[in-house]
Enzyme design. Structure first.
Site, mmCIF file in Angstrom:
data_model
loop_
_atom_site.group_PDB
_atom_site.id
_atom_site.type_symbol
_atom_site.label_atom_id
_atom_site.label_comp_id
_atom_site.label_asym_id
_atom_site.label_seq_id
_atom_site.Cartn_x
_atom_site.Cartn_y
_atom_site.Cartn_z
ATOM 1 C CE LYS A 138 -2.031 2.513 2.940
ATOM 2 N NZ LYS A 138 -2.068 3.809 2.262
ATOM 3 N N GLY B 78 6.854 5.308 8.230
ATOM 4 C CA GLY B 78 5.732 6.456 8.332
ATOM 5 C C GLY B 78 5.777 6.900 9.908
ATOM 6 C CB THR C 174 1.325 5.731 11.490
ATOM 7 O OG1 THR C 174 0.644 6.835 11.494
ATOM 8 C CG2 THR C 174 0.180 4.602 10.754
ATOM 9 C CD GLU D 28 13.467 1.221 9.473
ATOM 10 O OE1 GLU D 28 14.071 2.418 9.879
ATOM 11 O OE2 GLU D 28 14.021 0.047 9.544
ATOM 12 C CB CYS E 256 12.876 9.315 8.214
ATOM 13 S SG CYS E 256 13.664 8.442 6.977
ATOM 14 C CD GLU F 172 9.601 12.897 12.004
ATOM 15 O OE1 GLU F 172 8.526 12.492 12.170
ATOM 16 O OE2 GLU F 172 10.649 12.364 11.312
HETATM 17 O O1 TXE Z 1 2.196 9.382 7.890
HETATM 18 P P1 TXE Z 1 1.531 8.097 8.431
HETATM 19 P P2 TXE Z 1 1.635 10.779 7.804
HETATM 20 C C1 TXE Z 1 6.149 11.521 9.659
HETATM 21 C C2 TXE Z 1 6.239 13.085 9.853
HETATM 22 C C3 TXE Z 1 4.778 13.283 9.518
HETATM 23 C C4 TXE Z 1 4.110 12.461 10.351
HETATM 24 C C5 TXE Z 1 2.622 11.974 9.756
HETATM 25 O O2 TXE Z 1 6.473 13.712 10.904
HETATM 26 O O3 TXE Z 1 4.564 14.568 9.726
HETATM 27 O O4 TXE Z 1 4.602 11.152 10.188
HETATM 28 O O5 TXE Z 1 2.858 11.629 8.471
HETATM 29 C C6 TXE Z 1 -0.338 4.440 6.259
HETATM 30 N N1 TXE Z 1 -2.862 1.317 9.466
HETATM 31 N N2 TXE Z 1 6.516 10.889 8.979
HETATM 32 O O6 TXE Z 1 0.133 11.059 8.465
HETATM 33 O O7 TXE Z 1 0.067 8.189 8.214
HETATM 34 C C7 TXE Z 1 -0.569 5.610 5.464
HETATM 35 O O8 TXE Z 1 -1.651 5.517 4.502
HETATM 36 C C8 TXE Z 1 -1.884 0.941 8.346
HETATM 37 C C9 TXE Z 1 7.908 10.165 8.847
HETATM 38 O O9 TXE Z 1 1.445 10.975 6.317
HETATM 39 O O10 TXE Z 1 2.043 7.301 9.121
HETATM 40 C C10 TXE Z 1 0.837 5.674 4.688
HETATM 41 O O11 TXE Z 1 0.813 4.796 3.598
HETATM 42 N N3 TXE Z 1 -1.317 1.840 7.554
HETATM 43 C C11 TXE Z 1 8.113 9.315 7.960
HETATM 44 C C12 TXE Z 1 1.621 5.182 5.684
HETATM 45 O O12 TXE Z 1 0.932 4.570 6.659
HETATM 46 C C13 TXE Z 1 -1.755 3.037 7.874
HETATM 47 C C14 TXE Z 1 7.470 9.609 6.400
HETATM 48 C C15 TXE Z 1 2.448 6.418 6.403
HETATM 49 O O13 TXE Z 1 1.518 7.364 6.684
HETATM 50 C C16 TXE Z 1 -2.686 3.429 9.093
HETATM 51 C C17 TXE Z 1 6.392 10.033 6.737
HETATM 52 C C18 TXE Z 1 -3.090 2.545 9.582
HETATM 53 N N4 TXE Z 1 -3.880 2.677 10.680
HETATM 54 C C19 TXE Z 1 5.964 10.712 7.797
HETATM 55 N N5 TXE Z 1 -2.630 4.796 9.093
HETATM 56 C C20 TXE Z 1 9.481 8.569 7.738
HETATM 57 N N6 TXE Z 1 10.051 8.000 8.608
HETATM 58 O O14 TXE Z 1 10.357 8.755 6.815
HETATM 59 C C21 TXE Z 1 -1.781 5.298 8.165
HETATM 60 N N7 TXE Z 1 -1.335 4.360 7.461
#
Ligand code: TXE
Length: 480
Positions: free
Chosen positions: A173, A226, A230, A248, A282, A384
């Site tokens: 996904k 992510g 989450t 990660e 990140c 962050e």
């Molecule tokens: O990430 P999400 P978001 C950090 C950064 C950012 C914050 C939120 O600080 O501001 O996270 O970003 C999927 N079950 N990073 O809200 O939601 C979602 O659809 C399963 C750091 O955009 O964590 C997407 O595919 N999956 C980071 C993925 O999780 C779920 C990079 C990441 O989205 C889910 C991005 C659920 N319940 C954001 N809910 C890094 N470490 O590089 C969401 N998703």
């Protein structure tokens, strides 16, 4: 209007419910494509397809699996330009960055794991005259790969390629915020002749599609990149089902700049580590600690570099700073700029939204932003932000800067700038950080373990670590 499709059982199909979600181009604020608003039905179909494909895929010799992955790598390389354009349009990053970093790395991910599978060996432990113990590494089965929006195809393929190489079948996904290149990848997989069901890509939101994947009883492992919140939620859902997890998550990475460093190089690289991809990596360093004796010259040269960054249309050749990924994310980053003022910071550069003329008038642009005068333990220096916002802080001793560097809940990456070899190693070992770069940043060898300590995650990706993650070791003992 581009209409994306799911990739299930070797076919490009709409969501079972026929619904679509709008997908916005961050540089213009306009909807440019529609993505399937999939739900649990599509996840179930995709998992079934993966289960059906598994017996043949895991039996295929590693060399043949590898050849298919290398073929996908070649097709990504062939389509470098359209993929780079799509990534830039979907994410807001400069097309020059997508062309030189994101897309080449996606090809490398497939090429690396396509060949790595052939060199992946398991262990034997021989007990003289007593027993022979050997380890078999079986593919885990059907696994889920869930990726974020900041490096869309780069991180998507970083998970999928090792899973496929290890003999697993995948339901993946991509982020609903940046789904475009994942869709283009599904077309390339069809062209490469990847057997139906080996890789399935289901588009939709995290709480619906991601959640259904995490909860599905046939999914044996979840590889997720992510946000930390989450990741925490996924761990809570998956743990009672004893699923294997690779998480990660976020970072709040420090740059430690000692007075004996190569100052020009430290400034040049710190500009990149602060503002590459609009600070939405990140691994970006957002807390820059500078030894007091070189604080002023560092600050002066760094700010001169910031003044030279060009915010603008991601398609323009001279743009170094594109748009932030979404309006919601822009608002989040702006709220931290407001907080930095409230916490007593002094604004040295940026701090404002940028209005870009012409086709980008509705885009989510922000000036690269620099603060000083913030306490090392204030919220801006602990949480962050994930945008183009950094803080400068002088330090006096190694002990002090180590305490500050380690003083957050995160532990992903750090950079050390010094010419003193002993100090470089000593400080690196004392940092609570999964990745440490000495006199460089974002230097990646795909064989090295990649991941963070503390709340930055669980497990490591990269090289053999990834192949081990996607396999189940079985120990077999033969009495002699
Ligand atoms: O990430 P999400 P978001 C950090 C950064 C950012 C914050 C939120 O600080 O501001 O996270 O970003 C999927 N079950 N990073 O809200 O939601 C979602 O659809 C399963 C750091 O955009 O964590 C997407 O595919 N999956 C980071 C993925 O999780 C779920 C990079 C990441 O989205 C889910 C991005 C659920 N319940 C954001 N809910 C890094 N470490 O590089 C969401 N998703």
């Amino acid at each position: 209007m581009v209409q994306l499709q799911n990739y299930i059982n070797g076919l490009l199909v709409p969501a079972a419910n026929g619904q679509y979600l709008p997908n916005i181009e961050p540089a213009t604020g306009q909807v440019f494509s529609q993505i399937p608003a999939s739900d649990a039905q599509d996840v179930t179909q995709a998992v079934r397809a993966a289960e059906a494909a598994l017996p043949a895929w895991r039996r295929l010799p590693a060399e043949e699996r590898g050849r298919l992955l290398v073929r996908i790598a070649e097709l990504i390389e062939r389509d470098l330009e359209p993929l780079a354009q799509a990534e830039s349009q979907d994410n807001g990053k400069p097309v020059s960055l997508a062309r030189t970093v994101d897309i080449p790395r996606a090809a490398s991910n497939f090429a690396f794991f396509g060949t790595a599978a052939q060199h992946f060996a398991s262990e034997t432990h021989f007990q003289e005259g007593v027993a022979l113990n050997y380890t078999v590494r079986h593919p885990l089965g059907v696994v889920a790969c869930i990726s974020p929006w900041n490096l869309p195809l780069y991180l998507f393929t970083w998970k999928i390629a090792p899973a496929l190489a290890a003999g697993c079948c995948v339901v993946a996904k991509p982020s609903e915020v940046t789904p475009y290149t994942a869709f283009l990848l599904s077309e390339l997989c069809l062209e490469a002749g990847l057997p139906a069901g080996v890789l399935n890509i289901v588009h939709g939101t995290g709480p619906v599609v991601g959640q259904a994947l995490v909860e599905h009883p046939s999914v044996k492992a979840i590889s997720f990149t992510g946000g930390t919140k989450t990741g925490e939620h996924i761990a809570r859902t998956a743990a009672p089902m004893f699923k294997k997890l690779s998480l990660e998550l976020g970072g709040k990475n420090p740059n430690l700049i000692f007075a004996d460093c190569d100052l020009a190089e430290a400034v040049r690289t710190s500009l990149r580590s602060s503002f590459a991809n609009q600070g939405q990596i990140c691994l970006c360093g957002s807390r820059i600690f500078i030894e007091r004796s070189i604080y002023e010259p560092f600050k002066e040269q760094f700010l001169a570099g910031v003044a030279g960054l060009t915010v603008g249309d991601p398609q323009a050749a001279d743009t170094s700073q594109g748009a932030l990924v979404s309006e919601a994310h822009l608002e989040k980053v702006l709220s931290y700029i407001e907080l930095a003022h409230q916490e007593g910071g002094t604004l040295l550069a940026g701090g404002q939204r940028v209005q870009v003329a012409g086709r980008c008038a509705g885009g989510y642009f922000l000036q690269p932003t620099v603060f000083e005068g913030l306490a090392p333990d204030c919220r801006v220096n602990r949480e962050e932000i994930f945008g183009p916002v950094v803080t400068l802080t002088p330090f006096d001793t190694e002990e002090q800067v180590l305490a500050w560097a380690n003083g957050t809940e995160y532990g992903l990456a750090a950079t050390i700038w010094t010419r003193d070899l002993n100090r470089a190693h000593r400080v690196a070992h004392a940092l609570h950080s999964g990745i440490v770069w000495i006199n460089t940043w974002l230097h990646r060898d795909l064989r090295t373990p990649f991941g963070g300590m503390k709340n930055s995650g669980v497990g490591r990706e990269g090289g053999l670590e990834a192949l081990r993650f996607f396999t189940e070791p079985q120990s077999i003992t033969v009495k002699l």
